[in-house]
Scaffold this motif. Structure first.
Motif, mmCIF file in Angstrom:
data_model
loop_
_atom_site.group_PDB
_atom_site.id
_atom_site.type_symbol
_atom_site.label_atom_id
_atom_site.label_comp_id
_atom_site.label_asym_id
_atom_site.label_seq_id
_atom_site.Cartn_x
_atom_site.Cartn_y
_atom_site.Cartn_z
ATOM 1 N N GLN A 1 -9.626 -28.858 -10.089
ATOM 2 C CA GLN A 1 -8.454 -27.661 -10.602
ATOM 3 C C GLN A 1 -7.929 -28.556 -11.035
ATOM 4 O O GLN A 1 -7.773 -27.910 -12.024
ATOM 5 C CB GLN A 1 -8.572 -26.676 -9.455
ATOM 6 C CG GLN A 1 -7.046 -26.010 -10.304
ATOM 7 C CD GLN A 1 -6.343 -24.407 -8.552
ATOM 8 O OE1 GLN A 1 -7.490 -24.182 -8.774
ATOM 9 N NE2 GLN A 1 -6.117 -25.290 -9.018
ATOM 10 N N ILE A 2 -7.534 -29.801 -10.684
ATOM 11 C CA ILE A 2 -6.437 -30.373 -10.858
ATOM 12 C C ILE A 2 -6.824 -31.127 -12.066
ATOM 13 O O ILE A 2 -5.900 -30.975 -13.452
ATOM 14 C CB ILE A 2 -6.226 -31.737 -10.140
ATOM 15 C CG1 ILE A 2 -5.434 -30.997 -9.094
ATOM 16 C CG2 ILE A 2 -5.224 -32.441 -10.718
ATOM 17 C CD1 ILE A 2 -5.225 -31.713 -8.044
ATOM 18 N N SER B 1 -7.796 -28.083 -15.539
ATOM 19 C CA SER B 1 -5.903 -27.949 -15.738
ATOM 20 C C SER B 1 -5.595 -28.784 -17.424
ATOM 21 O O SER B 1 -4.816 -28.674 -18.176
ATOM 22 C CB SER B 1 -5.316 -26.842 -14.775
ATOM 23 O OG SER B 1 -5.397 -28.149 -13.738
ATOM 24 N N SER C 1 3.468 -27.559 -13.144
ATOM 25 C CA SER C 1 2.196 -27.921 -11.980
ATOM 26 C C SER C 1 1.922 -26.700 -11.610
ATOM 27 O O SER C 1 0.622 -26.911 -10.505
ATOM 28 C CB SER C 1 2.895 -28.892 -11.447
ATOM 29 O OG SER C 1 3.781 -28.563 -10.313
ATOM 30 N N ARG C 2 2.879 -25.521 -10.713
ATOM 31 C CA ARG C 2 2.068 -24.561 -10.555
ATOM 32 C C ARG C 2 2.625 -23.197 -11.049
ATOM 33 O O ARG C 2 3.825 -22.995 -11.562
ATOM 34 C CB ARG C 2 2.367 -24.399 -9.084
ATOM 35 C CG ARG C 2 1.669 -25.532 -8.307
ATOM 36 C CD ARG C 2 2.817 -25.718 -6.555
ATOM 37 N NE ARG C 2 1.478 -26.335 -5.873
ATOM 38 C CZ ARG C 2 2.388 -27.555 -5.739
ATOM 39 N NH1 ARG C 2 3.389 -28.160 -6.583
ATOM 40 N NH2 ARG C 2 1.407 -28.697 -4.834
ATOM 41 N N PRO C 3 1.848 -22.644 -11.571
ATOM 42 C CA PRO C 3 2.395 -20.644 -12.507
ATOM 43 C C PRO C 3 3.257 -20.031 -11.097
ATOM 44 O O PRO C 3 3.763 -20.560 -9.857
ATOM 45 C CB PRO C 3 1.084 -19.905 -12.236
ATOM 46 C CG PRO C 3 0.003 -20.909 -11.308
ATOM 47 C CD PRO C 3 0.405 -22.114 -11.062
ATOM 48 N N GLN D 1 1.063 -16.214 -8.302
ATOM 49 C CA GLN D 1 -0.479 -15.614 -7.853
ATOM 50 C C GLN D 1 -0.850 -14.401 -7.352
ATOM 51 O O GLN D 1 -0.098 -13.708 -7.066
ATOM 52 C CB GLN D 1 -0.327 -17.228 -6.572
ATOM 53 C CG GLN D 1 0.075 -18.300 -6.820
ATOM 54 C CD GLN D 1 -1.258 -19.305 -7.625
ATOM 55 O OE1 GLN D 1 -2.380 -18.304 -8.058
ATOM 56 N NE2 GLN D 1 -0.811 -20.328 -7.989
ATOM 57 N N ASP E 1 8.105 -18.662 -7.110
ATOM 58 C CA ASP E 1 8.490 -19.503 -7.011
ATOM 59 C C ASP E 1 9.663 -18.520 -6.998
ATOM 60 O O ASP E 1 10.191 -17.987 -7.333
ATOM 61 C CB ASP E 1 8.263 -19.848 -8.893
ATOM 62 C CG ASP E 1 9.768 -21.396 -8.799
ATOM 63 O OD1 ASP E 1 10.021 -21.297 -8.166
ATOM 64 O OD2 ASP E 1 9.391 -22.087 -10.529
ATOM 65 N N ARG F 1 -6.138 -12.291 -12.975
ATOM 66 C CA ARG F 1 -5.555 -13.250 -13.085
ATOM 67 C C ARG F 1 -3.795 -12.977 -14.017
ATOM 68 O O ARG F 1 -4.325 -11.746 -14.062
ATOM 69 C CB ARG F 1 -5.908 -14.651 -14.251
ATOM 70 C CG ARG F 1 -5.664 -14.591 -15.773
ATOM 71 C CD ARG F 1 -5.923 -15.862 -16.498
ATOM 72 N NE ARG F 1 -6.319 -14.947 -18.384
ATOM 73 C CZ ARG F 1 -5.997 -15.848 -19.042
ATOM 74 N NH1 ARG F 1 -6.996 -17.329 -18.729
ATOM 75 N NH2 ARG F 1 -6.608 -14.557 -19.865
ATOM 76 N N CYS G 1 0.460 -13.115 -14.438
ATOM 77 C CA CYS G 1 1.362 -14.027 -15.492
ATOM 78 C C CYS G 1 2.517 -13.252 -15.894
ATOM 79 O O CYS G 1 2.223 -12.421 -15.891
ATOM 80 C CB CYS G 1 0.958 -14.979 -16.810
ATOM 81 S SG CYS G 1 1.220 -13.698 -17.740
ATOM 82 N N SER H 1 -2.114 -17.419 -13.433
ATOM 83 C CA SER H 1 -2.583 -17.828 -11.979
ATOM 84 C C SER H 1 -3.340 -18.425 -11.724
ATOM 85 O O SER H 1 -4.449 -18.521 -12.629
ATOM 86 C CB SER H 1 -2.081 -16.762 -11.056
ATOM 87 O OG SER H 1 -3.278 -15.805 -11.852
ATOM 88 N N VAL H 2 -3.881 -18.868 -10.597
ATOM 89 C CA VAL H 2 -5.365 -19.458 -10.767
ATOM 90 C C VAL H 2 -6.757 -18.536 -10.280
ATOM 91 O O VAL H 2 -5.960 -16.955 -9.653
ATOM 92 C CB VAL H 2 -5.275 -19.633 -9.516
ATOM 93 C CG1 VAL H 2 -6.631 -20.727 -8.878
ATOM 94 C CG2 VAL H 2 -4.692 -21.400 -9.075
#
Length: 439
Positions: free
Chosen positions: A41-42, A45, A177-179, A182, A201, A246, A248, A261-262
């Motif tokens: 994933q890292i 992405s 680095s993260r949305p 989720q 967040d 997904r 957002c 999101s993932v």
């Protein structure tokens, strides 16, 4: 004997240790697969983010160059227009002066000829020359504009544009680095999935959310919800098919959407609720989950195709449009289909009328809900209440029923003389115009 017992004990301990080691290894392998997925994933992405950034900034550079070229062309055309407009009167003045110079040259030659010519013809030439000189008006001179009265072109360029652009460009774009949101939970519904999401967040203040989905075999996502809620029931889901979701969010006061999101997989194993086809008084949608009371004079109860409502689920009716209400109107569930009735206000059924009255086995309850209106949602929730060991063998069988509508609810126990694992649902309307969606 003791040696044999000790050997058996040691063997049992060894077997238990072997099984524990196998289980431990399985768990470790599962964690290795999890690490592989995390690393994948890292990397994927990161690669996608690089591609998006490069494409975006290349597009920006192309657009900025195009805009700058267009502005430059506009300014150069403006210079050309001013130059031509300003030169034109000077050209006209130059032609007038050059014509005067030519006339003066001719007059000088004629005058010098008259003065220095033959004495016999001198008087006649001098007279002609004098008349011509008077006619030309030698004291009349064209006006030539001074330099301060004619344009002196220059370019006015504001150097602060570069500073503004520099500041904007340096602040343009971020890498997250993260949305900020989720996906949190998927709950199966008949022919649908209830999707829930949450903010992860703490510093992010969401204004709207945007949910997308697609079949796992499809290539493009499509919007299914945009709004401020943190859950949504996605309908028209085929059972036993994987769907990818997904979500957002858009920050308060912002125009752009956050990173997605993932993506996660959701599915439902529950077949969709459907109305029975063929009843003359009702028209159905293509998926048979929407019923419209038409203009037919035929009257009766429209039942579900099958007993697809199970205790522990939530059955939802949403009123899309309304017609003229009648006290015999009904929305509810029943143990079995019984033709010949014009309403669910009968035995072995619980229902709500369009005026909000609640009926249990044909008897009206004291508690009442608000009248249903266009956009109203009516939900039925039921759970089994056991009354003893004989309840599953034909004795008393009790269901605790909760009917909710317009932020109010009634709760009661529905006693039946038989065990009911699943129930039919139905509706009846005396007048046309009522349209109801079931899910």
């Amino acid at each position: 004997m003791e040696a044999e017992a000790e050997a058996r004990l040691l063997l049992q301990e060894a077997r238990e240790s072997i099984e524990a080691a196998r289980s431990y290894r399985r768990e470790l392998e599962q964690r290795l697969r999890g690490l592989h997925q995390a690393r994948k994933q890292i990397r994927e992405s990161a690669t996608l983010t690089r591609d998006v950034l490069e494409q975006h900034f290349n597009d920006l550079k192309g657009t900025l160059k195009k805009l700058l070229d267009e502005r430059l062309m506009s300014l150069l055309q403006e210079v050309d227009a001013i130059e031509q407009e300003s030169i034109k009167p000077l050209d006209e003045c130059q032609k007038l002066i050059e014509h005067g110079v030519s006339t003066a040259d001719d007059l000088l030659r004629e005058g010098e000829s008259a003065v220095h010519g033959d004495v016999g013809q001198q008087n006649e030439k001098l007279c002609s020359f004098t008349k011509k000189a008077l006619h030309i008006q030698l004291d009349s001179l064209p006006e030539v504009p001074s330099l301060v009265d004619v344009p002196c072109l220059s370019a006015q360029l504001d150097d602060c544009l570069l500073t503004i652009l520099k500041n904007q460009i340096f602040r343009h774009g971020t890498v997250a680095s993260r949305p900020p949101v989720q996906l949190e939970e998927f709950i199966e519904k008949p022919g649908g999935i209830l999707v829930r999401w949450c903010k992860v967040d703490d510093d992010f203040i969401p204004q709207d959310y945007r949910l997308q989905y697609r079949k796992s075999t499809a290539s493009h996502f499509e919007d299914v919800y945009v709004g401020s809620e943190t859950e949504f029931i996605v309908l028209h889901i085929d059972p036993n098919v994987d769907y990818q979701f997904r979500v957002c969010a858009r920050g308060d006061g912002r125009q752009e959407w956050s990173p997605w999101s993932v993506p996660q997989i959701g599915r439902t194993t529950l077949v969709p609720h459907e109305w029975t086809t063929g009843l003359e008084g009702y028209s159905l949608s293509s998926r048979r989950n929407i019923a419209l009371r038409n203009d037919s004079q035929s009257c009766g109860v429209l039942y579900s195709k099958a007993p697809t409502y199970f205790c522990g689920q939530t059955l939802t009716f949403r009123i899309e449009t309304v017609g003229q209400p009648d006290r015999r109107d009904s929305l509810g569930v029943c143990v079995e289909q019984q033709n010949g009735y014009d309403s669910l206000q009968r035995d072995k059924a619980v229902c709500i009328s369009t005026n909000g009255a609640v009926f249990v086995n044909g008897k009206e309850m004291t508690n009442q809900l608000p009248a249903v209106t266009s956009g109203s949602t009516v939900t039925f929730d039921m759970e089994v209440v056991q009354l003893g060991p004989s309840s599953n063998e034909g004795g008393n069988f009790k269901l605790r029923v909760t009917i909710s509508s317009n932020n109010r609810e009634v709760v009661f126990d529905w006693v039946l003389d038989q065990c009911c694992v699943s129930l039919y649902f139905g509706c009846s309307f005396s007048y046309p115009g009522w349209k109801v969606l079931v899910f």
